[in-house]
Write an enzyme that holds these catalytic residues in place. Structure first.
Site, PDB file in Angstrom:
ATOM      1  N   SER A   1       0.828  -1.206   0.000  1.00 51.30           N
ATOM      2  CA  SER A   1       0.000   0.000   0.000  1.00 51.30           C
ATOM      3  C   SER A   1       0.863   1.256   0.000  1.00 51.30           C
ATOM      4  O   SER A   1       1.822   1.376   0.761  1.00 51.30           O
ATOM      5  CB  SER A   1      -0.906   0.018   1.236  1.00 51.30           C
ATOM      6  OG  SER A   1      -1.819  -1.043   1.204  1.00 51.30           O
TER       7      SER A   1
ATOM      8  N   HIS B   1      -4.186  -0.657  -5.461  1.00 47.32           N
ATOM      9  CA  HIS B   1      -3.435  -1.786  -6.002  1.00 47.32           C
ATOM     10  C   HIS B   1      -3.817  -1.984  -7.472  1.00 47.32           C
ATOM     11  O   HIS B   1      -4.950  -2.335  -7.786  1.00 47.32           O
ATOM     12  CB  HIS B   1      -3.726  -3.059  -5.209  1.00 47.32           C
ATOM     13  CG  HIS B   1      -3.152  -3.039  -3.822  1.00 47.32           C
ATOM     14  ND1 HIS B   1      -2.000  -3.706  -3.492  1.00 47.32           N
ATOM     15  CD2 HIS B   1      -3.568  -2.418  -2.696  1.00 47.32           C
ATOM     16  CE1 HIS B   1      -1.727  -3.504  -2.204  1.00 47.32           C
ATOM     17  NE2 HIS B   1      -2.676  -2.730  -1.703  1.00 47.32           N
TER      18      HIS B   1
ATOM     19  N   HIS C   1      -4.539 -10.541  -2.010  1.00 48.22           N
ATOM     20  CA  HIS C   1      -4.660 -10.831  -0.586  1.00 48.22           C
ATOM     21  C   HIS C   1      -5.595 -12.011  -0.358  1.00 48.22           C
ATOM     22  O   HIS C   1      -6.573 -12.205  -1.086  1.00 48.22           O
ATOM     23  CB  HIS C   1      -5.223  -9.621   0.175  1.00 48.22           C
ATOM     24  CG  HIS C   1      -4.404  -8.378   0.058  1.00 48.22           C
ATOM     25  ND1 HIS C   1      -4.494  -7.538  -1.024  1.00 48.22           N
ATOM     26  CD2 HIS C   1      -3.492  -7.826   0.892  1.00 48.22           C
ATOM     27  CE1 HIS C   1      -3.665  -6.521  -0.857  1.00 48.22           C
ATOM     28  NE2 HIS C   1      -3.052  -6.669   0.295  1.00 48.22           N
TER      29      HIS C   1
ATOM     30  N   TYR D   1      -7.754 -12.219   1.948  1.00 48.28           N
ATOM     31  CA  TYR D   1      -9.098 -11.748   2.302  1.00 48.28           C
ATOM     32  C   TYR D   1      -9.940 -11.354   1.094  1.00 48.28           C
ATOM     33  O   TYR D   1     -11.147 -11.132   1.222  1.00 48.28           O
ATOM     34  CB  TYR D   1      -9.031 -10.582   3.292  1.00 48.28           C
ATOM     35  CG  TYR D   1      -8.371  -9.315   2.782  1.00 48.28           C
ATOM     36  CD1 TYR D   1      -8.988  -8.490   1.849  1.00 48.28           C
ATOM     37  CD2 TYR D   1      -7.125  -8.929   3.248  1.00 48.28           C
ATOM     38  CE1 TYR D   1      -8.385  -7.332   1.395  1.00 48.28           C
ATOM     39  CE2 TYR D   1      -6.517  -7.775   2.813  1.00 48.28           C
ATOM     40  CZ  TYR D   1      -7.142  -6.978   1.883  1.00 48.28           C
ATOM     41  OH  TYR D   1      -6.549  -5.836   1.428  1.00 48.28           O
ATOM     42  N   GLU D   2      -9.317 -11.272  -0.086  1.00 49.81           N
ATOM     43  CA  GLU D   2     -10.094 -10.994  -1.295  1.00 49.81           C
ATOM     44  C   GLU D   2     -10.837 -12.227  -1.791  1.00 49.81           C
ATOM     45  O   GLU D   2     -11.619 -12.142  -2.737  1.00 49.81           O
ATOM     46  CB  GLU D   2      -9.177 -10.474  -2.392  1.00 49.81           C
ATOM     47  CG  GLU D   2      -8.565  -9.110  -2.093  1.00 49.81           C
ATOM     48  CD  GLU D   2      -7.573  -8.671  -3.157  1.00 49.81           C
ATOM     49  OE1 GLU D   2      -8.028  -8.204  -4.218  1.00 49.81           O
ATOM     50  OE2 GLU D   2      -6.353  -8.819  -2.940  1.00 49.81           O
TER      51      GLU D   2
ATOM     52  N   ALA E   1       2.466  -2.617   4.120  1.00 46.12           N
ATOM     53  CA  ALA E   1       2.050  -1.716   5.190  1.00 46.12           C
ATOM     54  C   ALA E   1       1.590  -2.581   6.349  1.00 46.12           C
ATOM     55  O   ALA E   1       0.863  -3.557   6.153  1.00 46.12           O
ATOM     56  CB  ALA E   1       0.916  -0.819   4.715  1.00 46.12           C
TER      57      ALA E   1
ATOM     58  N   MET F   1      -1.672  -8.226   6.618  1.00 46.62           N
ATOM     59  CA  MET F   1      -2.565  -9.167   5.944  1.00 46.62           C
ATOM     60  C   MET F   1      -1.946  -9.727   4.665  1.00 46.62           C
ATOM     61  O   MET F   1      -2.669 -10.147   3.762  1.00 46.62           O
ATOM     62  CB  MET F   1      -3.897  -8.473   5.634  1.00 46.62           C
ATOM     63  CG  MET F   1      -4.579  -7.873   6.841  1.00 46.62           C
ATOM     64  SD  MET F   1      -6.035  -6.898   6.376  1.00 46.62           S
ATOM     65  CE  MET F   1      -6.393  -6.086   7.953  1.00 46.62           C
ATOM     66  N   SER F   2      -0.628  -9.738   4.593  1.00 46.77           N
ATOM     67  CA  SER F   2       0.047 -10.214   3.381  1.00 46.77           C
ATOM     68  C   SER F   2       1.452 -10.677   3.748  1.00 46.77           C
ATOM     69  O   SER F   2       1.790 -10.828   4.919  1.00 46.77           O
ATOM     70  CB  SER F   2       0.119  -9.095   2.340  1.00 46.77           C
ATOM     71  OG  SER F   2       0.978  -8.056   2.798  1.00 46.77           O
TER      72      SER F   2
ATOM     73  N   ASN G   1       0.651   2.381  11.272  1.00 43.82           N
ATOM     74  CA  ASN G   1      -0.161   2.713  12.446  1.00 43.82           C
ATOM     75  C   ASN G   1       0.257   1.784  13.572  1.00 43.82           C
ATOM     76  O   ASN G   1       0.864   0.734  13.337  1.00 43.82           O
ATOM     77  CB  ASN G   1      -1.657   2.517  12.149  1.00 43.82           C
ATOM     78  CG  ASN G   1      -1.956   1.114  11.647  1.00 43.82           C
ATOM     79  OD1 ASN G   1      -1.856   0.841  10.442  1.00 43.82           O
ATOM     80  ND2 ASN G   1      -2.291   0.211  12.549  1.00 43.82           N
TER      81      ASN G   1
ATOM     82  N   HIS H   1      -8.194   2.082   6.796  1.00 42.76           N
ATOM     83  CA  HIS H   1      -7.357   1.925   5.595  1.00 42.76           C
ATOM     84  C   HIS H   1      -6.850   3.284   5.124  1.00 42.76           C
ATOM     85  O   HIS H   1      -5.744   3.397   4.582  1.00 42.76           O
ATOM     86  CB  HIS H   1      -8.161   1.237   4.485  1.00 42.76           C
ATOM     87  CG  HIS H   1      -7.334   0.870   3.290  1.00 42.76           C
ATOM     88  ND1 HIS H   1      -6.252   0.013   3.362  1.00 42.76           N
ATOM     89  CD2 HIS H   1      -7.413   1.266   1.994  1.00 42.76           C
ATOM     90  CE1 HIS H   1      -5.714  -0.117   2.156  1.00 42.76           C
ATOM     91  NE2 HIS H   1      -6.392   0.624   1.324  1.00 42.76           N
TER      92      HIS H   1
END
Length: 253
Positions: free
Chosen positions: A9, A40, A62, A64-65, A93, A192-193, A216, A228
Site C-alpha cells: 500500500s 493496487h 490478498h 481476504y479478497e 504496510a 494481511m500479506s 499505524n 485503511h
C-alpha cells in the site's frame, strides 16, 4: 537473472521508475486473478531499474479478497519460471506491535509467523522443482540482503528497525486481545500479506527480503481506531524514504 519486487500500500508509484519492456495483468497469469483493493493496480511490470532486470508487482493479491493461498503465489511462480527472478523484495504496510515503534517507521523483517494462514504448499509436491516436499524455514529472509539493507539505511540516514512479522487473514483489523497474544508470541508487526508469499518464494529457492512500513500502531496500543485511509496516508508520507531504500538495494544486489 532478475529481481522481483512486490509493492504494498502506498508504493504503487514506485513502478513508474521502471523502464517497462512488458506489462502483464494478473489475469494473464491466471484468468481468476485480479486485484480488488484500492491503490493496487493488479499488474506485473517487467523491465529495467537501476541497470537491473526487475519484475515489479504493482499491487498484490490478498487472502481476504477470497483467493486461496495457492492462487496468491501464482505471480511468484510466474516470475521465477517465466522471468528468471531469483531474488524477491517484498514490501507491505503493517501495524506496529512493538511499542518502541511509531507510525512511519520502516522495519526489516528478520523472521515471520505464518501459523494463522493456510500454507500455499498444502496439497502441492514441489519435489521435482526443489528436491523435496518439505522445506526448511530457518532463514526465510536472506541474511546477506539484510546486512546490505542496513548498510544502505545507515548511508541514507534511515532508522531501519528489525522485527518479526505476523500475517493474519484480514480483512478485519485485529482486536486488542489478539495484539496482546501476538506480542506474547514474539511479533513486532502485523499485516494481511507477505508471509505466505515469502514462505513460498523461499521454498522455490528465491532469496527474500521483506520490508514493512509501520503505518499505524496496532489495536489497543493507543485509543485511536484503525482505518485503511490512515494506512494509505502514512505510506504516502514515508514513501520517498521507502522508495529510496528499495532502489538502492536493487542497485547493489
Amino acid at each position: 537473472m532478475a529481481i522481483g519486487i512486490i509493492l504494498g500500500s502506498g508504493l504503487g508509484e514506485f513502478a513508474e521508475k521502471v523502464e517497462a519492456e512488458k506489462i502483464i495483468n494478473y489475469s494473464e497469469i491466471d484468468s481468476g486473478l485480479r486485484s480488488t483493493v484500492e491503490g493496487h493496480q493488479g499488474r506485473l511490470i517487467y523491465g529495467s531499474l537501476e541497470n537491473k532486470q526487475v519484475a515489479v508487482m504493482q499491487g498484490r493479491l490478498h487472502y481476504y479478497e477470497g483467493y486461496s493461498t495457492r492462487q496468491l503465489v501464482k505471480p511468484i511462480e510466474y516470475m521465477k519460471d517465466e522471468l528468471g527472478v531469483d531474488t524477491l523484495i517484498i514490501t507491505n504496510a503493517s501495524g506496529g506491535i512493538n511499542e518502541s515503534f511509531k507510525a512511519g517507521d520502516l522495519m526489516l523483517i528478520n523472521d515471520q509467523i505464518t501459523s494463522f494462514v493456510p500454507s500455499p504448499l498444502i496439497g502441492v509436491d514441489l519435489t521435482d522443482k526443489t528436491g523435496s516436499r518439505f522445506h526448511d524455514m530457518t532463514y526465510v529472509y536472506d541474511r546477506d540482503i539484510m546486512s546490505l539493507a542496513h548498510r544502505i539505511a545507515d548511508d541514507l540516514k534511515i532508522d531501519l528497525k528489525d522485527g518479526v512479522y505476523l500475517q493474519t487473514t484480514g480483512p478485519q483489523y485485529e482486536t486488542p486481545a489478539e495484539i496482546r497474544m501476538f506480542r506474547t508470541l514474539g511479533a513486532d508487526a502485523v499485516g494481511m500479506s507477505t508471509a505466505v508469499e515469502a514462505l513460498h518464494a523461499h521454498a522455490l529457492g528465491i532469496r527474500v527480503c521483506g520490508i514493512s512500513c509501520i503505518t499505524n500502531m496496532a489495536a489497543g496500543i493507543n485509543s485511536s481506531k484503525l482505518s485503511h485511509k490512515e494506512v494509505q496516508e502514512t505510506a504516502d508520507r514515508v514513501g520517498e524514504n521507502f522508495r529510496n531504500l528499495v532502489s538502492h538495494i536493487v542497485s547493489l544486489l
